[in-house]
Design a protein around this motif. Structure first.
Motif, PDB file in Angstrom:
ATOM      1  N   ASN A 203      14.200  11.315   3.584  1.00  0.00           N
ATOM      2  CA  ASN A 203      15.204  12.030   2.805  1.00  0.00           C
ATOM      3  C   ASN A 203      15.304  11.547   1.365  1.00  0.00           C
ATOM      4  N   GLU A 204      15.114  10.256   1.151  1.00  0.00           N
ATOM      5  CA  GLU A 204      15.201   9.702  -0.206  1.00  0.00           C
ATOM      6  C   GLU A 204      13.853   9.193  -0.697  1.00  0.00           C
ATOM      7  N   ARG A 205      12.785   9.818  -0.238  1.00  0.00           N
ATOM      8  CA  ARG A 205      11.448   9.314  -0.577  1.00  0.00           C
ATOM      9  C   ARG A 205      11.161   9.383  -2.068  1.00  0.00           C
ATOM     10  N   PHE A 206      11.817  10.278  -2.801  1.00  0.00           N
ATOM     11  CA  PHE A 206      11.566  10.391  -4.229  1.00  0.00           C
ATOM     12  C   PHE A 206      12.282   9.310  -5.038  1.00  0.00           C
ATOM     13  N   GLU A 207      13.306   8.690  -4.476  1.00  0.00           N
ATOM     14  CA  GLU A 207      14.132   7.772  -5.253  1.00  0.00           C
ATOM     15  C   GLU A 207      14.158   6.340  -4.727  1.00  0.00           C
ATOM     16  N   VAL A 208      13.922   6.148  -3.439  1.00  0.00           N
ATOM     17  CA  VAL A 208      14.182   4.842  -2.840  1.00  0.00           C
ATOM     18  C   VAL A 208      13.296   3.766  -3.463  1.00  0.00           C
ATOM     19  N   ASP A 209      13.895   2.601  -3.670  1.00  0.00           N
ATOM     20  CA  ASP A 209      13.190   1.436  -4.215  1.00  0.00           C
ATOM     21  C   ASP A 209      13.073   0.407  -3.099  1.00  0.00           C
ATOM     22  N   VAL A 210      11.832   0.047  -2.765  1.00  0.00           N
ATOM     23  CA  VAL A 210      11.582  -0.866  -1.654  1.00  0.00           C
ATOM     24  C   VAL A 210      11.330  -2.270  -2.183  1.00  0.00           C
ATOM     25  N   SER A 211      12.149  -3.202  -1.752  1.00  0.00           N
ATOM     26  CA  SER A 211      11.939  -4.613  -2.051  1.00  0.00           C
ATOM     27  C   SER A 211      11.223  -5.265  -0.880  1.00  0.00           C
ATOM     28  N   VAL A 212      10.287  -6.132  -1.192  1.00  0.00           N
ATOM     29  CA  VAL A 212       9.507  -6.789  -0.148  1.00  0.00           C
ATOM     30  C   VAL A 212       8.942  -8.075  -0.712  1.00  0.00           C
ATOM     31  N   ASP A 213       8.942  -9.144   0.089  1.00  0.00           N
ATOM     32  CA  ASP A 213       8.346 -10.378  -0.415  1.00  0.00           C
ATOM     33  C   ASP A 213       6.831 -10.342  -0.214  1.00  0.00           C
ATOM     34  N   GLU A 214       6.143 -11.291  -0.817  1.00  0.00           N
ATOM     35  CA  GLU A 214       4.686 -11.290  -0.804  1.00  0.00           C
ATOM     36  C   GLU A 214       4.118 -11.394   0.607  1.00  0.00           C
ATOM     37  N   HIS A 215       4.747 -12.220   1.440  1.00  0.00           N
ATOM     38  CA  HIS A 215       4.207 -12.411   2.788  1.00  0.00           C
ATOM     39  C   HIS A 215       4.325 -11.130   3.610  1.00  0.00           C
ATOM     40  N   ALA A 216       5.511 -10.514   3.614  1.00  0.00           N
ATOM     41  CA  ALA A 216       5.674  -9.280   4.387  1.00  0.00           C
ATOM     42  C   ALA A 216       4.781  -8.171   3.840  1.00  0.00           C
ATOM     43  N   LEU A 217       4.658  -8.080   2.519  1.00  0.00           N
ATOM     44  CA  LEU A 217       3.831  -7.036   1.923  1.00  0.00           C
ATOM     45  C   LEU A 217       2.387  -7.136   2.399  1.00  0.00           C
ATOM     46  N   HIS A 218       1.793  -8.314   2.259  1.00  0.00           N
ATOM     47  CA  HIS A 218       0.359  -8.453   2.521  1.00  0.00           C
ATOM     48  C   HIS A 218       0.033  -8.701   3.992  1.00  0.00           C
ATOM     49  N   GLU A 219       0.986  -9.230   4.749  1.00  0.00           N
ATOM     50  CA  GLU A 219       0.695  -9.584   6.131  1.00  0.00           C
ATOM     51  C   GLU A 219       1.216  -8.555   7.131  1.00  0.00           C
ATOM     52  N   VAL A 220       2.102  -7.647   6.665  1.00  0.00           N
ATOM     53  CA  VAL A 220       2.667  -6.640   7.560  1.00  0.00           C
ATOM     54  C   VAL A 220       2.343  -5.224   7.109  1.00  0.00           C
ATOM     55  N   TYR A 221       2.631  -4.897   5.838  1.00  0.00           N
ATOM     56  CA  TYR A 221       2.632  -3.507   5.403  1.00  0.00           C
ATOM     57  C   TYR A 221       1.347  -3.043   4.719  1.00  0.00           C
ATOM     58  N   LEU A 222       0.410  -3.952   4.449  1.00  0.00           N
ATOM     59  CA  LEU A 222      -0.831  -3.557   3.799  1.00  0.00           C
ATOM     60  C   LEU A 222      -2.107  -3.736   4.631  1.00  0.00           C
ATOM     61  N   PRO A 223      -2.141  -4.588   5.668  1.00  0.00           N
ATOM     62  CA  PRO A 223      -3.426  -4.810   6.358  1.00  0.00           C
ATOM     63  C   PRO A 223      -4.094  -3.547   6.878  1.00  0.00           C
ATOM     64  N   HIS A 224      -3.332  -2.604   7.381  1.00  0.00           N
ATOM     65  CA  HIS A 224      -3.915  -1.384   7.927  1.00  0.00           C
ATOM     66  C   HIS A 224      -4.478  -0.494   6.819  1.00  0.00           C
ATOM     67  N   PHE A 225      -3.885  -0.523   5.635  1.00  0.00           N
ATOM     68  CA  PHE A 225      -4.494   0.191   4.505  1.00  0.00           C
ATOM     69  C   PHE A 225      -5.848  -0.427   4.163  1.00  0.00           C
ATOM     70  N   LYS A 226      -5.903  -1.757   4.147  1.00  0.00           N
ATOM     71  CA  LYS A 226      -7.180  -2.404   3.837  1.00  0.00           C
ATOM     72  C   LYS A 226      -8.228  -2.078   4.901  1.00  0.00           C
ATOM     73  N   ALA A 227      -7.816  -1.989   6.158  1.00  0.00           N
ATOM     74  CA  ALA A 227      -8.763  -1.653   7.221  1.00  0.00           C
ATOM     75  C   ALA A 227      -9.383  -0.280   6.981  1.00  0.00           C
ATOM     76  N   VAL A 228      -8.585   0.660   6.501  1.00  0.00           N
ATOM     77  CA  VAL A 228      -9.096   2.000   6.234  1.00  0.00           C
ATOM     78  C   VAL A 228      -9.993   1.994   4.998  1.00  0.00           C
ATOM     79  N   ILE A 229      -9.626   1.214   3.986  1.00  0.00           N
ATOM     80  CA  ILE A 229     -10.487   1.072   2.805  1.00  0.00           C
ATOM     81  C   ILE A 229     -11.829   0.474   3.228  1.00  0.00           C
TER      82      ILE A 229
END
Length: 741
Positions: A203-229
């Motif tokens: 619902n707020e995909r155009f405005e929402v600002d997501v805060s995330v620390d380095e560990h959660a970003l790279h160890e949780v939310y990005l590994p699957h993107f890298k797998a596809v790359i």
């Protein structure tokens, strides 16, 4: 050579020699031929094309080719033709010819596969690769060369409206399924992965600002993107949302420093559609190559910026080279001619859709009624009641950008009628609860189909808060802007789909379940939906319970095959089903700012000591399976495990061997999926299988050096049939000498 009118129409703003303005429609095909023959690499071939282009043509590569006046009819055109970006007819450059759809091709009629979440429930990457090949083939047959069909956003919370388009809550499962779809799609067209990054609310995909620390970003939310790359994705679609205060189209930290510098991605990045570009020049400099799908911000701003020197021509050429080299490289790999449209929704493709749907169905409960379990249906069945408004629906899921229009759809009722020709059927919509209960009471068995549809969840096509300045200078400020924004906010309250406000069934469905199960103890409840549907409070009276998802065009036949026992319920949950929503992270569909951490899904329940209603990876079959870990090898680069699997039941069946690791020195160990493999065994059969293990969940990334190293702790490994509640029997996870990085 072109006439003087052509030369006058072309402007040259570069500092080098002016290109020759001849009409050479064979230039692109010659570049592809040279790349295929090994005479030039794709980058050099792209460079030769760039040398022949004017700056106007180069700038035309960087946005969609359609004029902005088409914006109001995008939904209509979206299902009728590819959207083209960067075509240069003078040189024969076809451009990026875009098609969407995570469950098929959105252009014309096509094979409608089960939703991606359903396919995740198969836990079968090889099957998903076959789905990708069909989607790619049908995409190419419709005249497109590019498919944005790979959605690997992590299921942070199941209320996300587009949950059905992703592969669930686990990075390893998501990465392997997304990589498989990518490999399949790329056989025929360029593959795009989306939405990069941290896009998991609607619902707020155009405005929402997501805060995330380095560990959660790279160890949780990005590994699957890298797998596809790593699997060869040609393109990445950036997300609408902000990350750490920056919209993703201008987020150099992620688009360039991570995606390109750290991961080595060489393809091109597109914006999400219409409102996904916020600054024409800054987005280009940050690494976002194409504004999709119309001529909006860049068409207005880039020519002047290039002439004035605000935009460096080298920046334009860098993106142009990415786009053209990717296009040439992929075209050079194609061997077969363009598939015929007769292949679309062919019998073979429909058979695959049916197989996938059957293997996705998750059997959650199957209690004994008398001497035998309720499912599969008894061969002595003579009278069946089929109840529920969804029993006769063509319920394929979201009606947003992933909408697919098959030539026909098999409903659950039709599938059952075909599978049971000698059985008497009684039907009831369920609107009259008393009539439904009476129908159930008169039958041998009742099948009750309840759940969700496109009105309950899906893409929020109209959303308030968009940056309407992309529509033109008149919308930058003043009354026109205020009017448009106000209309968007009002319209958003009347458009179906979007994020869910509850994880529960409709109250009417719950009343129907209670009435029907009270009337007939031989009642099977079938849930339809795209992610979590809570069952606590009503499932205690239900002897047999299945999750059948949005099953695609052959979903009714697949469901019937599982209910009758001609197919095994092969699905396993790609997310946890908690006992209540409070066990999951908070979710506010109106939030303008959110924080994503490493506590979600099954991991959150494990850390808090909660017992799931049905754990991640859970699913029953019609036989019983035992797993036994034999041995394993493992280091920072990964490894493998040998597992003995035995079918201890009386009929053939499938199993998903799942390997989990955890730091068992913790008071509450948190299970991490490392690997899995699906297999089928005959009754009484025993055989071993080698399962690949992903080291990622056991590693941590240093934010400064960007190096990966093992997490501290006493790590153990366990072979299981779902995320384990106990670590009894686990063995130490041996860490052989590995390498960092």
């Amino acid at each position: 050579m072109a006439g003087p009118q052509v030369a006058q129409a072309q402007k040259w703003w570069g500092g080098g020699p002016r290109p020759t303005l001849g009409n050479d429609a064979g230039a692109y095909d010659e570049a592809v031929r040279a790349a295929r023959a090994g005479e030039l690499d794709a980058d050099a071939a792209a460079g030769q094309l760039i040398d022949r282009m004017t700056d106007r043509e180069l700038l035309g590569l960087l946005d969609g080719d359609s004029p902005r006046r088409l914006m109001p009819i995008i939904p209509l055109l979206h299902g009728r033709r590819p959207f083209v970006a960067g075509a240069v007819p003078r040189l024969g450059i076809p451009g990026i010819r875009f098609s969407d759809g995570t469950r098929g091709v959105v252009i014309g009629d096509s094979t409608a596969f089960p939703a991606a979440m359903a396919r995740a429930a198969t836990w079968d990457p090889l099957l998903e690769e076959r789905v990708g090949q069909v989607i790619g083939m049908e995409t190419r047959a419709r005249g497109a060369n590019y498919s944005a069909s790979i959605c690997v956003n992590l299921l942070r919370h199941p209320a996300w409206g587009r949950a059905q388009e992703c592969y669930g809550e686990d990075p390893v499962l998501t990465g392997r399924m997304g990589a498989a779809l990518t490999r399949g799609v790329r056989v025929h067209v360029m593959a795009c992965v989306k939405h990069f990054a941290l896009n998991s609310m609607e619902n707020e995909r155009f405005e929402v600002d997501v805060s995330v620390d380095e560990h959660a970003l790279h160890e949780v939310y990005l590994p699957h993107f890298k797998a596809v790359i790593d699997a060869g994705a040609d393109s990445v679609m950036s997300a609408y949302n902000k990350v750490r205060g920056q919209y993703m189209d201008v987020n150099r930290a992620l688009l360039t420093e991570v995606l390109r510098d750290e991961w080595g991605f060489t393809g091109f990045v597109t914006s999400d559609w219409v409102f996904g570009t916020h600054d024409a020049v800054l987005s280009l400099e940050a690494g976002m190559d194409i504004e999709m799908p119309l001529r909006l911000l860049r068409a207005r701003a880039l020519p002047g910026a290039l002439r004035s020197g605000v935009l460096d021509r080298a920046t334009v050429e860098r993106s142009a080279r990415r786009i053209l080299s990717t296009s040439v490289r992929h075209a050079a790999t194609l061997e077969a001619a363009k598939p015929s449209e007769s292949a679309i929704a062919s019998p073979a493709h429909r058979a695959l859709a049916r197989q996938v749907a059957a293997e996705s169905i998750v059997l959650l409960k199957n209690e004994h009624i008398g001497a035998a379990p309720l499912l599969p249906l008894a061969p002595t069945l003579t009278h069946l009641a089929v109840i529920g408004r969804l029993a006769t629906h063509a319920n394929l899921g979201d009606n947003g950008s992933s909408r697919v229009s098959p030539p026909f759809t098999i409903s659950p009722l039709q599938g059952l009628r075909e599978a049971l020709p000698g059985v008497r059927f009684t039907t009831a919509s369920g609107q009259n609860v008393s009539a439904a209960a009476a129908a159930a009471a008169a039958a041998d068995t009742a099948i009750l189909i309840v759940g969700l549809d496109q009105h309950d969840e899906g893409e929020s096509v109209v959303t308030g808060g968009v940056e309407v300045g992309v529509l033109g200078r008149a919308f930058d400020a003043g009354p026109l802007r205020r009017m448009f924004v106000a209309l968007a906010h009002v319209a958003s309250h009347f458009v179906h789909g979007g994020d869910r406000t509850t994880l529960d069934l409709h109250a009417s469905d719950v009343r129907l379940i209670r009435a029907v199960t009270a009337a007939n103890p031989r009642t099977v409840v079938v849930l339809i939906g795209g992610s979590t549907i809570l069952t606590q409070g009503w499932d205690e009276s239900v002897p047999a319970l299945l999750l059948a998802w949005y099953g695609g065009m052959e979903g009714g036949r697949a469901l019937a095959s599982v209910l009758t026992g001609t197919a095994e319920p092969g699905g396993r949950l790609p997310f946890v089903l908690p006992t209540n929503a409070a066990q999951l992270p908070p979710f506010d569909p109106a939030a303008k700012a959110v924080t994503y951490d490493n506590s979600w899904g099954q991991r959150r329940l494990d850390a808090a000591g909660h017992t799931a209603a049905f754990p991640f990876g859970f699913g029953l079959g019609y036989t019983t399976i035992e797993h036994r870990l034999l041995e394993h090898s493992f280091d920072e680069t990964g490894g493998s495990a040998q597992v003995m699997v035995r079918n201890t039941g009386e009929r053939a069946g499938s199993s998903v061997v799942q390997l989990y690791a955890a730091d068992i020195s913790l008071r509450r160990p948190v299970a991490q999926l490392l690997g899995f493999a699906k297999m089928t065994l005959q009754a009484g059969e025993e055989k071993s299988i080698r399962v690949s293990l992903d080291a990622g969940p056991t590693l941590q990334r240093d934010p400064v050096t960007r190096q990966w190293s093992p997490r501290a702790g006493e790590w153990a490994l366990l072979a299981a049939q779902h995320s384990p509640a106990s670590w009894a029997g686990a063995v130490p996870l041996h860490r052989a000498a590995g390498i960092d990085g």
